[in-house]
Design an enzyme around this catalytic site. Structure first.
Site, PDB file in Angstrom:
ATOM      1  N   LYS A 146      -4.104   3.592  55.516  1.00 19.07           N
ATOM      2  CA  LYS A 146      -3.641   3.328  54.094  1.00 19.07           C
ATOM      3  C   LYS A 146      -3.084   2.140  53.878  1.00 19.07           C
ATOM      4  CE  LYS A 146      -0.015   5.612  51.860  1.00 19.07           C
ATOM      5  NZ  LYS A 146       0.867   4.672  51.023  1.00 19.07           N
TER       6      LYS A 146
ATOM      7  N   ASP B 143      -3.844   2.534  48.200  1.00 16.78           N
ATOM      8  CA  ASP B 143      -2.759   3.091  47.230  1.00 16.78           C
ATOM      9  C   ASP B 143      -2.028   2.407  46.629  1.00 16.78           C
ATOM     10  OD1 ASP B 143      -0.884   5.287  46.646  1.00 16.78           O
ATOM     11  OD2 ASP B 143       0.171   5.126  48.482  1.00 16.78           O
TER      12      ASP B 143
ATOM     13  N   LYS C  23      -1.818   3.006  43.121  1.00 14.82           N
ATOM     14  CA  LYS C  23      -1.127   3.900  42.074  1.00 14.82           C
ATOM     15  C   LYS C  23      -1.292   3.218  40.621  1.00 14.82           C
ATOM     16  CE  LYS C  23       1.910   6.576  45.045  1.00 14.82           C
ATOM     17  NZ  LYS C  23       2.017   5.727  46.127  1.00 14.82           N
TER      18      LYS C  23
ATOM     19  N   ASP D 124      -2.351   2.028  33.613  1.00 15.20           N
ATOM     20  CA  ASP D 124      -2.509   1.050  32.701  1.00 15.20           C
ATOM     21  C   ASP D 124      -3.477   1.801  31.713  1.00 15.20           C
ATOM     22  OD1 ASP D 124      -2.771  -1.548  31.390  1.00 15.20           O
ATOM     23  OD2 ASP D 124      -2.178  -2.474  33.186  1.00 15.20           O
TER      24      ASP D 124
ATOM     25  N   THR E  78       7.987  11.944  44.117  1.00 13.46           N
ATOM     26  CA  THR E  78       8.986  12.847  44.842  1.00 13.46           C
ATOM     27  C   THR E  78      10.378  12.330  44.588  1.00 13.46           C
ATOM     28  OG1 THR E  78       8.413  11.737  46.900  1.00 13.46           O
ATOM     29  CG2 THR E  78       7.288  14.183  46.249  1.00 13.46           C
TER      30      THR E  78
ATOM     31  N   ARG F 127       5.697   6.214  59.503  1.00 13.48           N
ATOM     32  CA  ARG F 127       6.508   5.624  60.884  1.00 13.48           C
ATOM     33  C   ARG F 127       6.281   6.588  62.197  1.00 13.48           C
ATOM     34  NH1 ARG F 127      11.301   5.599  56.363  1.00 13.48           N
ATOM     35  NH2 ARG F 127       9.765   7.229  55.463  1.00 13.48           N
TER      36      ARG F 127
END
Ligand code: C5P
Length: 235
Positions: A32, A59, A61, A64, A123, A214
């Site tokens: 990603k 990614d 996002k 528009d 989230t 991570r």
């Protein structure tokens, strides 16, 4: 089954990203590239990752007007990414334009269209934060509403938190692919992720892809960490 692990290359430089990609080759299903790496390294990092043969999830996002999002999706298809994200809150016309652009541009390139993934509610937003921006629904209600709308608009995949997998599996057609961050192997440091599932729990709940940063990229041996996660999954 293909390897469902997507390693999030959340690193500041292309050199570090390519080093990790080299270490993780064969141990994960995709990489990603998010806003930090893309803004620092530009589209060239996507080309260089694709040149290794790895699948790439872009990614960024997008959110528009439909014309602009469609053009950005076309540019992503020309970079030959396999997944990309858009905000479902951009509305039905924007999502339809994104999906149509993905299919049309892929056909022009003679490639399979990437999975255009809808992002519902970040989230990081709780019900109080949603109320502040004028959304009276609870976060769960808003997630379900946007997920239904995204499926109606033709999207074939959604990003969701581990705790939303069950909810979305109830409201979405079973063919919709669910891509889930917020994954922590048993015993791993949660970092800033508050509500997590283990990789095996997320797959059992109905996730198709696991986005893991991570616990893999900050491990002393990233490939060993990724392989241990893959081995923890149901066969
Ligand atoms: O390091 P970690 O495994 O927490 O990384 C998770 C990745 O998934 C990051 O790239 C993060 O931006 C992304 N993500 C997330 N939670 C969301 C949406 C995306 O952690 N709700």
């Amino acid at each position: 089954m293909r390897n469902p692990i997507i390693a999030a290359l959340d690193v500041p430089t292309p050199e570090r990203a390519l080093e990790l990609a080299g270490q993780l080759a064969g141990a994960v299903g995709a990489f990603k590239v998010g806003k930090e790496l893309f803004t620092a390294a530009g589209p060239d990092i996507v080309r260089r990752l694709r040149a290794t043969g790895a699948a790439v999830f872009l990614d960024l996002k997008f959110h528009d007007i439909p014309n602009t999002v469609a053009a950005a999706v076309r540019a992503a298809v020309r970079l030959d990414v396999q997944m990309l994200t858009i905000h479902a809150s951009g509305g039905r016309p924007m999502m339809q334009a994104a999906e149509e652009a993905a299919r049309d541009e892929a056909a022009r390139q003679g490639a399979a269209p990437p999975l255009v993934l809808g992002v519902t509610v970040l989230t990081s937003l709780d019900d109080a934060a949603l109320a502040e921006v004028g959304i009276a629904a609870t976060s769960a209600q808003q997630v379900a509403r946007l997920a239904r709308l995204a499926a109606e608009a033709g999207l074939r995949g959604m990003v969701c938190s581990p705790l939303e997998i069950g909810l979305l599996r109830n409201v979405l057609p079973p063919t919709v692919q669910l891509v889930t961050p917020g994954i922590r192997p048993a015993g791993a440091d949660r970092g800033d992720q508050k509500r997590t599932l283990t990789p095996a729990e997320a797959i059992a709940a109905g996730a198709n892809w696991l986005v893991i940063g991570r616990p893999i990229i900050a491990a002393p041996d990233p490939a060993a960490a990724a392989r241990a996660i893959a081995e923890s999954l149901p066969a």
